[in-house]
Every structure is written in structure tokens, then in C-alpha cells.
Design a protein around this motif. Structure first.
Motif, mmCIF file in Angstrom:
data_model
loop_
_atom_site.group_PDB
_atom_site.id
_atom_site.type_symbol
_atom_site.label_atom_id
_atom_site.label_comp_id
_atom_site.label_asym_id
_atom_site.label_seq_id
_atom_site.Cartn_x
_atom_site.Cartn_y
_atom_site.Cartn_z
ATOM 1 N N LYS A 1 48.588 55.699 -45.236
ATOM 2 C CA LYS A 1 49.134 56.836 -45.984
ATOM 3 C C LYS A 1 47.990 57.791 -46.240
ATOM 4 O O LYS A 1 46.932 57.390 -46.739
ATOM 5 C CB LYS A 1 49.689 56.357 -47.334
ATOM 6 C CG LYS A 1 51.046 55.749 -47.226
ATOM 7 C CD LYS A 1 51.631 55.527 -48.625
ATOM 8 C CE LYS A 1 52.686 54.469 -48.565
ATOM 9 N NZ LYS A 1 52.405 53.320 -49.417
ATOM 10 N N PHE A 2 48.201 59.052 -45.897
ATOM 11 C CA PHE A 2 47.122 60.023 -46.046
ATOM 12 C C PHE A 2 47.316 60.828 -47.314
ATOM 13 O O PHE A 2 48.391 61.369 -47.574
ATOM 14 C CB PHE A 2 47.070 60.924 -44.819
ATOM 15 C CG PHE A 2 46.791 60.151 -43.561
ATOM 16 C CD1 PHE A 2 45.518 59.693 -43.293
ATOM 17 C CD2 PHE A 2 47.812 59.826 -42.684
ATOM 18 C CE1 PHE A 2 45.261 58.943 -42.159
ATOM 19 C CE2 PHE A 2 47.558 59.079 -41.544
ATOM 20 C CZ PHE A 2 46.277 58.633 -41.284
ATOM 21 N N GLY A 3 46.268 60.915 -48.122
ATOM 22 C CA GLY A 3 46.329 61.646 -49.381
ATOM 23 C C GLY A 3 45.893 63.092 -49.202
ATOM 24 O O GLY A 3 45.703 63.577 -48.097
ATOM 25 N N LYS A 4 45.697 63.750 -50.343
ATOM 26 C CA LYS A 4 45.395 65.172 -50.353
ATOM 27 C C LYS A 4 44.057 65.484 -49.695
ATOM 28 O O LYS A 4 43.875 66.548 -49.096
ATOM 29 C CB LYS A 4 45.331 65.613 -51.825
ATOM 30 C CG LYS A 4 46.003 66.930 -52.099
ATOM 31 C CD LYS A 4 46.026 67.146 -53.597
ATOM 32 C CE LYS A 4 45.944 68.621 -53.912
ATOM 33 N NZ LYS A 4 45.803 68.828 -55.359
ATOM 34 N N LEU A 5 43.106 64.588 -49.811
ATOM 35 C CA LEU A 5 41.760 64.893 -49.327
ATOM 36 C C LEU A 5 41.477 64.287 -47.951
ATOM 37 O O LEU A 5 40.340 64.295 -47.511
ATOM 38 C CB LEU A 5 40.724 64.392 -50.342
ATOM 39 C CG LEU A 5 40.660 65.202 -51.641
ATOM 40 C CD1 LEU A 5 39.632 64.619 -52.576
ATOM 41 C CD2 LEU A 5 40.313 66.651 -51.338
ATOM 42 N N ALA A 6 42.477 63.788 -47.274
ATOM 43 C CA ALA A 6 42.255 63.282 -45.919
ATOM 44 C C ALA A 6 42.090 64.487 -44.987
ATOM 45 O O ALA A 6 42.954 65.354 -44.920
ATOM 46 C CB ALA A 6 43.434 62.433 -45.481
ATOM 47 N N ALA A 7 40.948 64.535 -44.289
ATOM 48 C CA ALA A 7 40.654 65.711 -43.470
ATOM 49 C C ALA A 7 41.511 65.734 -42.216
ATOM 50 O O ALA A 7 41.963 66.776 -41.767
ATOM 51 C CB ALA A 7 39.181 65.723 -43.112
ATOM 52 N N SER A 8 41.718 64.587 -41.629
ATOM 53 C CA SER A 8 42.554 64.526 -40.437
ATOM 54 C C SER A 8 43.512 63.366 -40.607
ATOM 55 O O SER A 8 43.243 62.435 -41.356
ATOM 56 C CB SER A 8 41.686 64.312 -39.198
ATOM 57 O OG SER A 8 41.046 63.069 -39.302
ATOM 58 N N ALA B 1 44.092 60.786 -39.060
ATOM 59 C CA ALA B 1 43.647 59.840 -38.048
ATOM 60 C C ALA B 1 42.873 58.722 -38.713
ATOM 61 O O ALA B 1 42.236 58.920 -39.735
ATOM 62 C CB ALA B 1 42.768 60.541 -37.024
#
Lengths: 109, 138
Positions: B89-96, B98
Motif C-alpha cells: 500500500k503506497f502512502g502520501k510520501l511514496a515517490a513511485s 514501485a
């Protein structure tokens, strides 16, 4: 379990504000899958890390659910944005209830 | 039972069927996918899964999933005793969108990644990995 669990994290020491950085994490853990049998044919009970989270100054970066199919010494690599100086907090949740934590601070420069 | 040629052939065929069974647990794979998507249609598109074509050791197979706009990515190993591998799960600060990790594979099989995109649709990609030594003990 909780014996010989050692988290290792690689985060750059500095970054420009708004930069993208790559974070690599590794934690030593046997990740017993619950599929293997011991010499007497009894199933070795499952004992894995089932969740990993990374936060920066309270904002979530990734939240990963790990299953038994993750290899021994789970390795995770992902990218994060650094909006300001602060601290990355890494948390691993073990099946037995243990929580392993480590933190790395990063400066703007 | 006397070991005639006919019996030997029959036994061989039976052993083949039994050996082939554990690699086909596709019913539960469909269940896991349905649970993740809520029964929504799964298309193809904005997702890639990178895995080696041949993995000598099924205990550590490096994989990478990436998608431009995913909020959540589910990874499944269709031939494992339990198909779930991981959910990112990608949060707000995930740059990509991946991530890469190392996984266990019981044998030669398809590794499937399903992404939930930010518009609520689901896309899927898969990659076949040939495994020389299985990684689930046994």
C-alpha cells in the motif's frame, strides 16, 4: 522468536527538499513459512513478520503486508519523497506480537 | 497385485497425476483475487512485474512491481501452497508506485501482480518463472 532479529536500513544522510530517495531495508528473520516439517514429520509452526510500515514525520510512505511466501531475511526496496528534514521510522510486526523498530534521520542539504 | 507391465504403466500414470496436483491450486487464487477486487473486472495496462525467467533457487526470487498510479498492489504466486505473497500500500510520501522484494516459489509457476489504480479500476500483469529447486521445504 525474537532471537537475532536485527533490522538494517539504508537511507541517504542528506537530500534536497522534494527529492526522491531510494530506501532499502533488510531484517534478519527466519520467516518460518509453516509449510516445512522437522525430522519427525511434525509441521514447524509459522513464524513470520506479517507487516512492515515506513513513515516520515508521521506521514505514511508504504504499508506492506507480508505473507509466508516472503524469503528469509525479508528485503524491501522502495522510493520516498523528502519534503523536509526529519526522521524515517520503520516498523516490523512479528507473528508473535513483537514489534521491531528503527529510525533514520535525514537532513536537507 | 502382480507387477505386470500393464500394472506398472497404470501406477506410473497414477503417480504423475498425484505429483501434478499440488501445482494446480487455482481455485484459491481466484478467491484471493475476488477478495481483493471485490469482483470487479481486472484489465491489463498500467502495471509491470519484473521477475527472472529462470530462478535456480526458489527460496529467494527477486521480483519488482511497479505501476504509475496504483494505490495498492497485490502479488500472488499461483503455484504456492498459499498463493498470497504480499500487498503493497503506497502512502502520501511514496515517490513511485514501485517496490522490490525477494519471494519464495514452490516450483515453476506464474507470479501475478494486481494493482488497484487511483481511479478504482484493477489491472493485472503476470510473469512466468521457471524454478529449479523449490522453496517451500517438503
Amino acid at each position: 522468536m525474537a532471537s537475532g532479529v536485527k533490522p538494517r536500513v539504508k537511507v541517504p544522510k542528506t537530500a534536497a527538499a522534494g527529492d526522491t530517495i531510494t530506501i532499502k531495508t533488510l531484517i534478519s528473520h527466519k520467516m518460518e513459512s509453516g509449510q516445512r516439517k522437522d525430522d519427525d514429520g511434525n509441521i514447524i509452526p509459522r513464524s513470520i513478520i506479517n507487516r512492515f510500515t515506513c513513515d516520515f514525520n508521521g506521514e505514511n510512505v508504504v504499508d506492506i503486508v507480508l505473507e509466508a511466501a516472503i524469503s528469509t531475511n525479508p528485503y524491501l526496496e522502495f522510493e520516498a519523497i523528502v519534503p523536509e528534514a526529519g526522521e524515517f521510522k520503520f516498523t516490523w510486526y512479528d507473528d508473535d506480537g513483537s514489534i521491531y523498530e528503527t529510525a533514520k534521520s535525514i537532513a536537507i542539504g | 497385485m502382480e507387477l505386470t507391465r500393464r500394472n506398472a504403466i497404470l501406477m506410473g500414470a497414477g503417480a504423475l497425476v498425484v505429483a501434478g496436483l499440488p501445482m494446480r491450486a487455482s481455485a484459491s487464487v481466484d478467491d484471493v483475487i475476488a477478495q481483493f477486487t471485490g469482483g470487479a473486472e481486472v484489465g491489463t495496462g498500467d502495471i509491470t512485474i519484473t521477475a527472472p525467467e529462470i530462478a535456480e533457487n526458489g527460496n529467494t526470487v527477486p521480483i519488482e512491481v511497479s505501476s504509475g498510479t496504483a494505490v495498492e498492489i497485490l502479488v500472488l504466486a499461483t503455484g504456492n501452497p498459499t498463493p498470497n505473497v504480499a500487498t503493497f500500500k503506497f502512502g502520501k510520501l511514496a515517490a513511485s508506485r514501485a517496490a522490490s522484494t525477494r519471494i519464495r516459489l514452490a516450483g515453476t509457476q506464474d507470479v501475478v501482480a494486481i494493482a488497484k489504480l487511483d481511479d478504482g479500476t484493477f489491472v493485472k500483469a503476470s510473469s512466468t518463472v521457471k524454478v529449479t529447486i523449490g522453496g517451500c521445504g517438503g
